[in-house]
Motif scaffolding. Structure first.
Motif, mmCIF file in Angstrom:
data_model
loop_
_atom_site.group_PDB
_atom_site.id
_atom_site.type_symbol
_atom_site.label_atom_id
_atom_site.label_comp_id
_atom_site.label_asym_id
_atom_site.label_seq_id
_atom_site.Cartn_x
_atom_site.Cartn_y
_atom_site.Cartn_z
ATOM 1 N N PHE A 281 0.871 -1.192 0.000
ATOM 2 C CA PHE A 281 0.000 0.000 0.000
ATOM 3 C C PHE A 281 0.902 1.234 0.000
ATOM 4 N N ASP A 282 1.051 1.861 -1.115
ATOM 5 C CA ASP A 282 1.943 3.015 -1.150
ATOM 6 C C ASP A 282 1.242 4.259 -0.603
ATOM 7 N N ILE A 283 0.817 4.153 0.632
ATOM 8 C CA ILE A 283 0.174 5.285 1.295
ATOM 9 C C ILE A 283 0.849 5.455 2.656
ATOM 10 N N ASN A 284 0.553 6.564 3.316
ATOM 11 C CA ASN A 284 1.124 6.728 4.647
ATOM 12 C C ASN A 284 0.258 6.012 5.671
ATOM 13 N N VAL A 285 0.597 4.748 5.916
ATOM 14 C CA VAL A 285 -0.148 4.012 6.937
ATOM 15 C C VAL A 285 0.280 4.596 8.292
ATOM 16 N N PRO A 286 -0.684 5.086 9.115
ATOM 17 C CA PRO A 286 -0.282 5.701 10.386
ATOM 18 C C PRO A 286 0.536 4.739 11.246
ATOM 19 N N GLU A 287 1.479 5.324 11.988
ATOM 20 C CA GLU A 287 2.386 4.529 12.840
ATOM 21 C C GLU A 287 1.613 3.576 13.759
ATOM 22 N N THR A 288 0.471 4.058 14.296
ATOM 23 C CA THR A 288 -0.306 3.219 15.223
ATOM 24 C C THR A 288 -0.891 1.998 14.493
ATOM 25 N N THR A 289 -1.370 2.204 13.269
ATOM 26 C CA THR A 289 -1.924 1.083 12.495
ATOM 27 C C THR A 289 -0.813 0.092 12.164
ATOM 28 N N MET A 290 0.348 0.657 11.815
ATOM 29 C CA MET A 290 1.503 -0.180 11.485
ATOM 30 C C MET A 290 1.854 -1.073 12.676
ATOM 31 N N GLU A 291 1.872 -0.460 13.842
ATOM 32 C CA GLU A 291 2.213 -1.237 15.046
ATOM 33 C C GLU A 291 1.170 -2.298 15.347
ATOM 34 N N LEU A 292 -0.093 -1.892 15.193
ATOM 35 C CA LEU A 292 -1.187 -2.840 15.434
ATOM 36 C C LEU A 292 -1.063 -4.028 14.480
ATOM 37 N N LEU A 293 -0.780 -3.720 13.203
ATOM 38 C CA LEU A 293 -0.641 -4.795 12.220
ATOM 39 C C LEU A 293 0.524 -5.717 12.571
ATOM 40 N N GLY A 294 1.683 -5.098 12.874
ATOM 41 C CA GLY A 294 2.890 -5.874 13.192
ATOM 42 C C GLY A 294 2.640 -6.782 14.386
ATOM 43 N N ASN A 295 2.080 -6.204 15.467
ATOM 44 C CA ASN A 295 1.856 -7.005 16.679
ATOM 45 C C ASN A 295 0.826 -8.099 16.429
ATOM 46 N N THR A 296 -0.258 -7.751 15.724
ATOM 47 C CA THR A 296 -1.305 -8.748 15.494
ATOM 48 C C THR A 296 -0.761 -9.901 14.661
ATOM 49 N N PHE A 297 0.037 -9.581 13.647
ATOM 50 C CA PHE A 297 0.610 -10.649 12.831
ATOM 51 C C PHE A 297 1.490 -11.567 13.666
ATOM 52 N N SER A 298 2.350 -10.974 14.531
ATOM 53 C CA SER A 298 3.222 -11.893 15.288
ATOM 54 C C SER A 298 2.419 -12.713 16.295
ATOM 55 N N GLU A 299 1.352 -12.122 16.852
ATOM 56 C CA GLU A 299 0.523 -12.919 17.773
ATOM 57 C C GLU A 299 -0.152 -14.076 17.027
ATOM 58 N N LEU A 300 -0.632 -13.784 15.829
ATOM 59 C CA LEU A 300 -1.290 -14.845 15.046
ATOM 60 C C LEU A 300 -0.311 -15.955 14.700
ATOM 61 N N GLN A 301 0.919 -15.545 14.354
ATOM 62 C CA GLN A 301 1.923 -16.552 14.002
ATOM 63 C C GLN A 301 2.279 -17.408 15.209
ATOM 64 N N THR A 302 2.387 -16.768 16.373
ATOM 65 C CA THR A 302 2.702 -17.523 17.594
ATOM 66 C C THR A 302 1.610 -18.550 17.861
ATOM 67 N N PHE A 303 0.358 -18.131 17.704
ATOM 68 C CA PHE A 303 -0.749 -19.060 17.944
ATOM 69 C C PHE A 303 -0.722 -20.201 16.930
ATOM 70 N N PHE A 304 -0.443 -19.850 15.693
ATOM 71 C CA PHE A 304 -0.410 -20.840 14.617
ATOM 72 C C PHE A 304 0.653 -21.919 14.901
ATOM 73 N N ILE A 305 1.838 -21.466 15.334
ATOM 74 C CA ILE A 305 2.935 -22.412 15.610
ATOM 75 C C ILE A 305 2.528 -23.354 16.740
#
Ligand code: HEM
Length: 439
Positions: A156-180
């Motif tokens: 997404f070549d847009i300015n994703v707000p820092e807070t959304t970026m963090e939310l995405l990053g954290n949510t992805f790692s939590e999902l991956q941890t659960f998946f493993i």
């Protein structure tokens, strides 16, 4: 007597006692098993689920390339994954996978990717300018964050707000941890209704989908033409119907591109940093090439390419994969029933002493002395056959640009801390602690 000729290995009873050792360190476990049984061995799980693990180049090539039509992604992994991450390329099968792959593949061709390079390079420069200098710095979390930002920016070549970026990053790692956990400890499924873990994970998956839904909604009403992967996905049309993907399918594929592309690239860069730090000669050669070239030209830097290959040989981010036989099959005297799970063990393949001289040594020059190595059956960092990594050119470009930008500014030296391998979904270092100085 079984009517199949499976390789030697562990019985279901033995597996019960080996599970802990396997889960503690799967790579060491597989390596040790191969010293005992040879390049291919088997295990029986539960009542009668057969698994064959192999580091034999010809067998791996047979499964992924020559007889790929008789193999699909194993249910064992994909069923859990689809619930959390959707039915994108990495986990889908059959005609649906083929249709999606044909649709998306053109967007990842080298020529098409050139349009994305500017986004990737700008993103790298911003991050490198903020890179810390000093002693004993663990670069792993930094590289992880930077590579996530680069991927999100390319999608997404847009300015994703820092807070959304963090939310995405954290949510992805939590999902991956659960998946493993879900894959490694399948018996714990029984307690999910009581702990609510599964429900929480599914709610998190929904958060990611909602963020992407909003971005797509905004994009669809925008008059601006973007040059990012989202536009590529939204504008691609199926050959037969001329129609575009449904919104939910676009979201599935976005999620899979992040799932498959983020950790793999971040881990590879981190391992490369460690290897380069411990090898003065390679660092000097990279720095010399860097001086002579622009960041865009770094894609053609021969020594840099050899270093990248050698890093991916020693530490393949995708250290193994899994397939399931559709019909009974046989290979060189072995025979196995349908639904057998076959695990191509790329880590073992890349360090197989029969095929690699000084297999455990970091020696980039080997790829310059013999360029055919990079195209051989002994080297599959991006897999092989029709399901080979769709993002390989993107990953190579990102890594080359990153190393070029970094070594134009900094030098690194090792510390006494040696990274330990964590072989979860991908092969990651626990930490990469280095000393960083400005040039
Ligand atoms: C160094 C970085 C990377 C490595 C080592 C890597 C490795 C791999 C491997 C080995 C496979 C094949 C898995 C199998 O056969 O089961 C694969 C598939 C895939 N990769 Fe990558 N990958 C990397 C980066 C990326 C990037 C940057 C993207 C996207 C932006 C990506 C997207 C995918 C997708 C979508 C698939 C599934 C393809 C299919 O099944 O049709 N990968 N990757």
């Amino acid at each position: 007597m079984s009517k199949y000729n499976l390789p030697k290995g562990y019985s279901a009873f033995q597996v019960l006692f080996k599970t802990k050792a396997f889960l503690d360190n799967p790579i060491i476990f597989m390596k040790n098993s191969m010293s005992k049984f040879g390049d291919t061995y088997s295990a029986t799980i539960g009542l009668n689920q057969k698994i064959i693990i192999t580091q034999d180049p010809n067998f791996i090539s047979y499964i992924l390339k020559e007889n790929h039509k008789n193999y699909k992604k194993s249910k064992f992994l994909s069923e859990n994954a689809v619930e959390l991450f959707g039915n994108g390329l990495l986990f889908s099968n059959g005609m649906y996978w083929l249709k999606q792959r044909r649709l998306i593949q053109p967007g990842f061709h080298k020529e098409k990717l050139k349009g994305l390079y500017e986004i990737v390079i700008n993103s790298i420069h911003v991050s490198i300018n903020k890179f810390p200098i000093g002693n004993d710095i663990d670069i792993f979390p930094l590289v992880h964050k930077i590579s996530f930002t680069i991927l999100i920016k390319s999608l997404f070549d847009i300015n994703v707000p820092e807070t959304t970026m963090e939310l995405l990053g954290n949510t992805f790692s939590e999902l991956q941890t659960f998946f493993i956990k879900d894959v490694n400890k399948p018996f714990e499924k029984i307690i999910y209704p009581f702990t609510g873990e599964k429900k929480k994970a599914l709610a998190k998956a929904k958060v990611v989908r909602t963020i992407f839904k909003d971005i797509i909604k905004e994009r669809k009403t925008s008059k601006i033409q973007f040059n990012d992967l989202l536009d590529m996905l939204l504008n691609s049309k199926y050959e037969d119907t001329g129609l575009e993907m449904e919104e939910e399918q676009v979201i599935d594929e976005l999620i899979i591109l992040i799932f498959a592309g983020h950790e793999s690239t971040a881990n590879t860069i981190s391992w490369l940093f460690y290897l380069i730090a411990t090898d003065k000669e390679s660092q000097q050669k990279i720095a010399a090439e860097t001086k002579e070239t622009t960041i865009l030209e770094s894609l053609n830097n021969e020594y840099l390419k050899a270093v990248m290959y050698e890093g991916m040989r020693l530490y393949p981010a995708a250290w193994m994969t899994g397939r399931e036989t559709i019909e009974n099959d046989n290979f060189k005297g072995l025979s196995f029933p349908k639904n057998t799970i076959i695990v191509p063990f790329f880590y073992g393949l890349h360090r197989n002493k029969t095929n690699w001289e000084d297999a455990d040594k970091f020696y980039p020059q080997r790829f310059l002395n013999d360029p055919s190595l990079a195209k051989s059956k002994n080297f599959f960092p991006f897999g092989a056959g029709p399901r080979m990594c769709i993002g390989n050119n993107f990953a190579i470009a990102e890594i080359a640009f990153f190393l070029h930008a970094f070594f134009a500014k900094f030098t690194i030296t090792p510390t006494t801390q040696i990274p330990q391998m964590k072989s979860l979904i991908t092969l990651k270092p626990d930490k990469v602690v280095l000393n960083i100085a400005r040039l």
